[in-house]
Design a protein around this motif. Structure first.
Motif, short mmCIF file in Angstrom:
data_model
loop_
_atom_site.label_atom_id
_atom_site.label_comp_id
_atom_site.label_asym_id
_atom_site.label_seq_id
_atom_site.Cartn_x
_atom_site.Cartn_y
_atom_site.Cartn_z
N ALA A 201 12.36 -24.38 8.59
CA ALA A 201 11.34 -24.68 9.59
C ALA A 201 10.71 -26.06 9.37
CB ALA A 201 10.25 -23.62 9.55
N GLU A 202 10.53 -26.78 10.48
CA GLU A 202 9.92 -28.10 10.45
C GLU A 202 8.48 -28.09 10.93
OE1 GLU A 202 11.19 -30.87 9.16
OE2 GLU A 202 12.99 -29.75 8.58
N ARG A 203 8.11 -27.08 11.72
CA ARG A 203 6.73 -27.00 12.22
C ARG A 203 6.22 -25.57 12.07
NH1 ARG A 203 4.45 -31.19 14.68
NH2 ARG A 203 2.98 -29.90 15.89
N VAL A 204 5.35 -25.40 11.09
CA VAL A 204 4.76 -24.11 10.74
C VAL A 204 3.24 -24.28 10.70
CG1 VAL A 204 4.54 -22.36 8.92
CG2 VAL A 204 6.76 -23.40 9.40
N ALA A 205 2.51 -23.29 11.21
CA ALA A 205 1.05 -23.35 11.15
C ALA A 205 0.49 -21.94 11.00
CB ALA A 205 0.48 -24.04 12.39
N HIS A 206 -0.80 -21.90 10.71
CA HIS A 206 -1.49 -20.62 10.52
C HIS A 206 -2.75 -20.61 11.36
CE1 HIS A 206 -4.58 -18.13 8.38
NE2 HIS A 206 -3.61 -17.26 8.44
N VAL A 207 -3.02 -19.48 12.00
CA VAL A 207 -4.26 -19.31 12.75
C VAL A 207 -5.04 -18.16 12.13
CG1 VAL A 207 -3.17 -17.82 14.48
CG2 VAL A 207 -5.25 -19.07 15.06
N ASP A 208 -6.31 -18.40 11.90
CA ASP A 208 -7.16 -17.45 11.17
C ASP A 208 -7.70 -16.39 12.13
OD1 ASP A 208 -8.60 -16.27 9.16
OD2 ASP A 208 -10.28 -17.68 9.30
N VAL A 209 -6.83 -15.48 12.53
CA VAL A 209 -7.22 -14.42 13.44
C VAL A 209 -6.59 -13.11 12.97
CG1 VAL A 209 -5.30 -14.87 15.03
CG2 VAL A 209 -7.37 -13.77 15.89
N ASP A 210 -7.36 -12.04 12.98
CA ASP A 210 -6.89 -10.73 12.52
C ASP A 210 -6.16 -10.04 13.68
OD1 ASP A 210 -8.16 -11.15 10.08
OD2 ASP A 210 -10.04 -10.26 10.79
N PHE A 211 -4.84 -10.03 13.59
CA PHE A 211 -4.04 -9.48 14.67
C PHE A 211 -3.32 -8.19 14.29
CE2 PHE A 211 0.12 -9.45 17.01
CZ PHE A 211 -0.41 -9.06 18.24
N TYR A 212 -2.80 -8.13 13.06
CA TYR A 212 -1.96 -7.00 12.66
C TYR A 212 -2.73 -6.04 11.76
CZ TYR A 212 2.45 -4.65 11.55
OH TYR A 212 3.46 -3.72 11.44
N TYR A 213 -2.50 -4.73 11.97
CA TYR A 213 -3.15 -3.69 11.19
C TYR A 213 -2.09 -2.88 10.45
CZ TYR A 213 -7.45 -4.89 13.53
OH TYR A 213 -8.54 -5.57 13.98
N TYR A 214 -2.06 -3.06 9.14
CA TYR A 214 -1.07 -2.42 8.27
C TYR A 214 -1.63 -1.08 7.80
CZ TYR A 214 1.75 -1.75 4.01
OH TYR A 214 2.54 -1.25 3.02
N ILE A 215 -1.08 0.00 8.33
CA ILE A 215 -1.56 1.34 8.02
C ILE A 215 -0.87 1.85 6.75
CG2 ILE A 215 -2.02 3.63 8.93
CD1 ILE A 215 -3.19 1.37 10.64
N GLN A 216 -1.64 2.18 5.74
CA GLN A 216 -1.11 2.64 4.46
C GLN A 216 -0.71 4.11 4.56
OE1 GLN A 216 -1.34 0.74 0.98
NE2 GLN A 216 -0.68 -0.55 2.67
N ILE A 217 0.59 4.38 4.60
CA ILE A 217 1.09 5.74 4.69
C ILE A 217 1.94 6.03 3.45
CG2 ILE A 217 2.56 7.32 6.01
CD1 ILE A 217 1.74 5.80 8.52
N PRO A 218 1.49 6.91 2.55
CA PRO A 218 2.20 7.16 1.29
C PRO A 218 3.65 7.60 1.47
CG PRO A 218 0.00 8.10 1.21
CD PRO A 218 0.23 7.66 2.63
N SER A 219 3.97 8.27 2.58
CA SER A 219 5.33 8.77 2.78
C SER A 219 6.27 7.74 3.40
CB SER A 219 5.29 10.00 3.69
OG SER A 219 4.76 9.67 4.97
N SER A 220 5.79 6.52 3.62
CA SER A 220 6.63 5.50 4.27
C SER A 220 7.77 5.08 3.36
CB SER A 220 5.79 4.29 4.65
OG SER A 220 5.39 3.57 3.49
N ILE A 221 8.76 4.41 3.96
CA ILE A 221 9.93 3.93 3.21
C ILE A 221 9.51 2.98 2.10
CG2 ILE A 221 12.03 2.55 3.39
CD1 ILE A 221 12.41 3.67 6.19
N VAL A 222 8.55 2.11 2.39
CA VAL A 222 8.13 1.13 1.40
C VAL A 222 7.56 1.82 0.16
CG1 VAL A 222 6.47 -0.71 0.91
CG2 VAL A 222 7.71 -0.68 3.09
N HIS A 223 6.71 2.82 0.38
CA HIS A 223 6.07 3.47 -0.76
C HIS A 223 7.01 4.39 -1.52
CE1 HIS A 223 2.48 2.16 1.50
NE2 HIS A 223 1.92 2.14 0.32
N GLN A 224 7.89 5.08 -0.80
CA GLN A 224 8.78 6.05 -1.44
C GLN A 224 10.06 5.42 -1.99
OE1 GLN A 224 8.15 9.34 -2.06
NE2 GLN A 224 6.08 8.81 -1.37
#
Length: 260
Positions: A201-224
């Motif tokens: 990537a040649e042009r990357v930036a960040h915007v300080d806005v809360d858009f995504y909500y990561y729901i913590q689910i113990p049974s998810s693939i990531v956790h298990q």
């Protein structure tokens, strides 16, 4: 031949997530765009359970589409979604998470006006069972100065989290560089995709806005997954660390000048 480009394609890997998908899809359908301006591509990764809720959304909302594949894990599901996507930009979302209302079109417009290949936004972690307080609207603060992806890696202006759902990506950029999720490793494939993306990537930036909500689910693939396949998780970690080390060692220090 693909239809005319939409503003954005949202890609959701899905596996036995019918009890969560309505919350996710409701949030994605409550955006600052008409439903004919974007698409939501759900990729069913060989679910072993019925999908009546998902099927209802596909029937009732033209923007929601469902693709099917034999079980090949989330990286392959995201790849399949990217190959079918028509949006100018691509956003990834997990089936058990959600996004803030009336922001998606604004983020894509911000990326387009500034000719960005990648635009990062913030996420919030929400414990299972808790209801996140979602804003009705959010003012867009001033965006960080565009930089290259390699400078972003070596001198990040914010929390450095390698997950697939904190950025909006230009689709043409992805295909020009043949950027896809690795399918030969079980874990950390999203982190490797992240590093490969920022390497180009040649042009990357960040915007300080809360858009995504990561729901913590113990049974998810990531956790298990870490418990069920420790060796596979370690292989993914080592592959990622090797890639990150190589990039950092071969990247000159930041010049101190804004890359505008």
């Amino acid at each position: 031949m693909k239809k005319n480009a939409l503003k954005v394609s949202v890609i959701i890997p899905y596996y036995n997530a019918d009890k969560w998908i309505s919350r996710c899809l409701d949030s994605l359908l409550n955006q600052d765009m008409d439903e004919d301006e974007y698409e939501i591509i759900v990729v069913d990764d060989g679910s072993s359970e019925p999908t009546p809720v998902l099927d209802r959304y596909v029937d009732e909302h033209p923007a929601v589409k469902c693709l099917h594949q034999e079980n090949a894990r989330q990286g392959a599901a995201r790849n399949k979604g990217m190959l079918e996507a028509c949006g100018e930009y691509i956003l990834f979302c997990d089936a058990d998470d959600m996004v803030a209302p009336n922001m998606l079109g604004t983020l894509c417009d911000l990326a387009s006006r500034n000719h960005l290949e990648v635009l990062f936004h913030n996420y919030l972690t929400v414990p299972i069972g808790a209801e996140p307080t979602l804003p009705k609207s959010q003012a867009i603060p001033e965006m960080s100065n565009p930089t290259t992806g390699l400078e972003y890696i070596t001198n990040p202006p914010h929390s450095f989290l390698l997950v697939p759902w904190i950025y909006v990506i230009n689709r043409n950029f992805l295909f020009e560089h043949n950027l896809m999720f690795p399918t030969d490793i079980i874990y950390r494939e999203d982190s490797l995709f992240f590093l490969n993306m920022l390497e180009k990537a040649e042009r990357v930036a960040h915007v300080d806005v809360d858009f995504y909500y990561y729901i913590q689910i113990p049974s998810s693939i990531v956790h298990q997954g870490r418990k069920k396949n420790a060796a596979g998780y370690q292989k993914g970690q080592y592959t990622y660390i090797e890639k990150l080390t190589s990039l950092v060692q071969n990247t000159p220090p930041p010049s101190g000048k804004d890359n505008q």
